[in-house]
Design an enzyme around this catalytic site. Sequence first.
Site, mmCIF file in Angstrom:
data_model
loop_
_atom_site.group_PDB
_atom_site.id
_atom_site.type_symbol
_atom_site.label_atom_id
_atom_site.label_comp_id
_atom_site.label_asym_id
_atom_site.label_seq_id
_atom_site.Cartn_x
_atom_site.Cartn_y
_atom_site.Cartn_z
ATOM 1 N N ASP A 8 134.954 40.523 25.082
ATOM 2 C CA ASP A 8 134.014 40.333 26.172
ATOM 3 C C ASP A 8 134.738 40.817 27.443
ATOM 4 O O ASP A 8 135.970 40.918 27.462
ATOM 5 C CB ASP A 8 133.647 38.849 26.262
ATOM 6 C CG ASP A 8 132.824 38.544 27.493
ATOM 7 O OD1 ASP A 8 131.806 39.225 27.704
ATOM 8 O OD2 ASP A 8 133.205 37.635 28.253
ATOM 9 N N ASP A 10 133.710 40.004 31.302
ATOM 10 C CA ASP A 10 133.787 39.026 32.397
ATOM 11 C C ASP A 10 134.409 37.713 31.915
ATOM 12 O O ASP A 10 133.848 37.037 31.046
ATOM 13 C CB ASP A 10 132.384 38.728 32.947
ATOM 14 C CG ASP A 10 131.684 39.977 33.474
ATOM 15 O OD1 ASP A 10 132.318 40.750 34.196
ATOM 16 O OD2 ASP A 10 130.491 40.170 33.160
ATOM 17 N N GLY A 45 127.915 34.992 29.496
ATOM 18 C CA GLY A 45 127.489 35.784 28.341
ATOM 19 C C GLY A 45 126.004 36.108 28.297
ATOM 20 O O GLY A 45 125.597 36.993 27.569
ATOM 21 N N ARG A 48 121.306 38.856 32.984
ATOM 22 C CA ARG A 48 121.009 38.531 34.392
ATOM 23 C C ARG A 48 119.725 37.712 34.521
ATOM 24 O O ARG A 48 119.692 36.681 35.187
ATOM 25 C CB ARG A 48 120.896 39.830 35.183
ATOM 26 C CG ARG A 48 120.983 39.654 36.689
ATOM 27 C CD ARG A 48 120.883 40.995 37.374
ATOM 28 N NE ARG A 48 121.860 41.951 36.837
ATOM 29 C CZ ARG A 48 121.751 43.276 36.945
ATOM 30 N NH1 ARG A 48 120.708 43.819 37.560
ATOM 31 N NH2 ARG A 48 122.674 44.068 36.419
ATOM 32 N N SER A 113 126.923 42.717 30.325
ATOM 33 C CA SER A 113 126.750 43.188 31.706
ATOM 34 C C SER A 113 126.361 44.664 31.797
ATOM 35 O O SER A 113 126.952 45.523 31.148
ATOM 36 C CB SER A 113 128.042 42.981 32.494
ATOM 37 O OG SER A 113 127.914 43.564 33.767
ATOM 38 N N ASN A 115 126.857 46.163 34.467
ATOM 39 C CA ASN A 115 127.854 46.686 35.413
ATOM 40 C C ASN A 115 129.181 47.014 34.729
ATOM 41 O O ASN A 115 130.167 47.335 35.405
ATOM 42 C CB ASN A 115 128.100 45.657 36.525
ATOM 43 C CG ASN A 115 126.892 45.504 37.443
ATOM 44 O OD1 ASN A 115 126.455 46.465 38.064
ATOM 45 N ND2 ASN A 115 126.326 44.310 37.516
ATOM 46 N N ASP A 167 134.804 34.048 26.270
ATOM 47 C CA ASP A 167 134.946 32.861 27.131
ATOM 48 C C ASP A 167 133.621 32.087 27.200
ATOM 49 O O ASP A 167 133.543 31.077 27.884
ATOM 50 C CB ASP A 167 135.380 33.259 28.546
ATOM 51 C CG ASP A 167 134.270 33.962 29.307
ATOM 52 O OD1 ASP A 167 133.598 34.840 28.700
ATOM 53 O OD2 ASP A 167 134.049 33.644 30.493
HETATM 54 C C1 BG6 Z 1 128.021 38.677 31.299
HETATM 55 C C2 BG6 Z 1 128.289 37.511 32.200
HETATM 56 O O1 BG6 Z 1 129.208 39.320 31.013
HETATM 57 O O2 BG6 Z 1 127.114 39.592 31.918
HETATM 58 C C3 BG6 Z 1 126.988 36.862 32.633
HETATM 59 O O3 BG6 Z 1 129.090 36.564 31.510
HETATM 60 C C4 BG6 Z 1 126.091 37.904 33.274
HETATM 61 O O4 BG6 Z 1 127.277 35.802 33.530
HETATM 62 C C5 BG6 Z 1 125.851 39.044 32.301
HETATM 63 O O5 BG6 Z 1 124.829 37.321 33.652
HETATM 64 C C6 BG6 Z 1 124.972 40.148 32.887
HETATM 65 O O6 BG6 Z 1 125.683 40.788 33.909
HETATM 66 P P1 BG6 Z 1 125.096 41.857 34.924
HETATM 67 O O7 BG6 Z 1 126.345 42.426 35.567
HETATM 68 O O8 BG6 Z 1 124.351 42.865 34.125
HETATM 69 O O9 BG6 Z 1 124.233 41.116 35.877
HETATM 70 MG MG MG Z 2 132.447 36.340 29.578
#
Ligand code: BG6
Ligand code: MG
Length: 211
Positions: A8, A10, A45, A48, A113, A115, A167
């Site tokens: 993972d 984040d 995890g 959004r 994510s 991002n 995590d």
């Molecule tokens: C995960 C995070 O990695 O990504 C979550 O643990 C988050 O908290 C999810 O909501 C989506 O992320 P993003 O960057 O696409 O908003």
């Molecule tokens: Mg995580």
Amino acid sequence: MIKGIIFDLDGVILSTDDFHYKAWKALADRLGVPFDREKNNRLRGVSRMASLEIVLEGYDFSEEDKKRFAEEKNEAYRESLKGLTPKDVTEEVRNTLEALHQKGFKIAIGSSSKNTKLILTQVGLLNAFDAIADGTDITHSKPNPEVFLVASKRICLDPSECIVVEDAFAGIDAAIAGGFLPVAIGDARNHKGAAHRIDSLGQLLSLPEIR
Ligand code: BG6
Ligand code: MG
């Protein structure tokens, strides 16, 4: 036999989980919605929009408002990502990834994510992994195993041949659902289904499946 490790992002490779918390907290405070670190653990995890639903639990907002709130949170989050540099990757993380490669393991990212690639580019890790699967590759976020299944496919391994390092409770659930070996770090160490619990990434190298 374990041949690959799916990480993972984040809260495992980087402390960007704290940026997520601060961006959600700013939005919740502005809306007058109670939000704390404990509630934040439930967002780990999950996507959004699913995170937003948890933040707004018990409160009624239109779909249009919710869309705007998710954008507002993402903008605040991306603003904090601008400060990320290769220095935000700890020596321990770098050394662990390198050691795993040297031992012949395939390594991949499996993150919900959208991002992910922006973050990995900023910290100089975009080419450090054999494959990346992220929120742009999937329709179902954790606890659905989709992102890990995409990652394992991209490193040409069966789930039974891969460790997942997480995590998030949702991430451990996803790993179990997909048939991966779940290793917990951070908050996920409280999950009863984890096969192993580690305090920091370097301890991966001492696991019986890796040693
Ligand atoms: C995960 C995070 O990695 O990504 C979550 O643990 C988050 O908290 C999810 O909501 C989506 O992320 P993003 O960057 O696409 O908003
Ligand atoms: Mg995580």
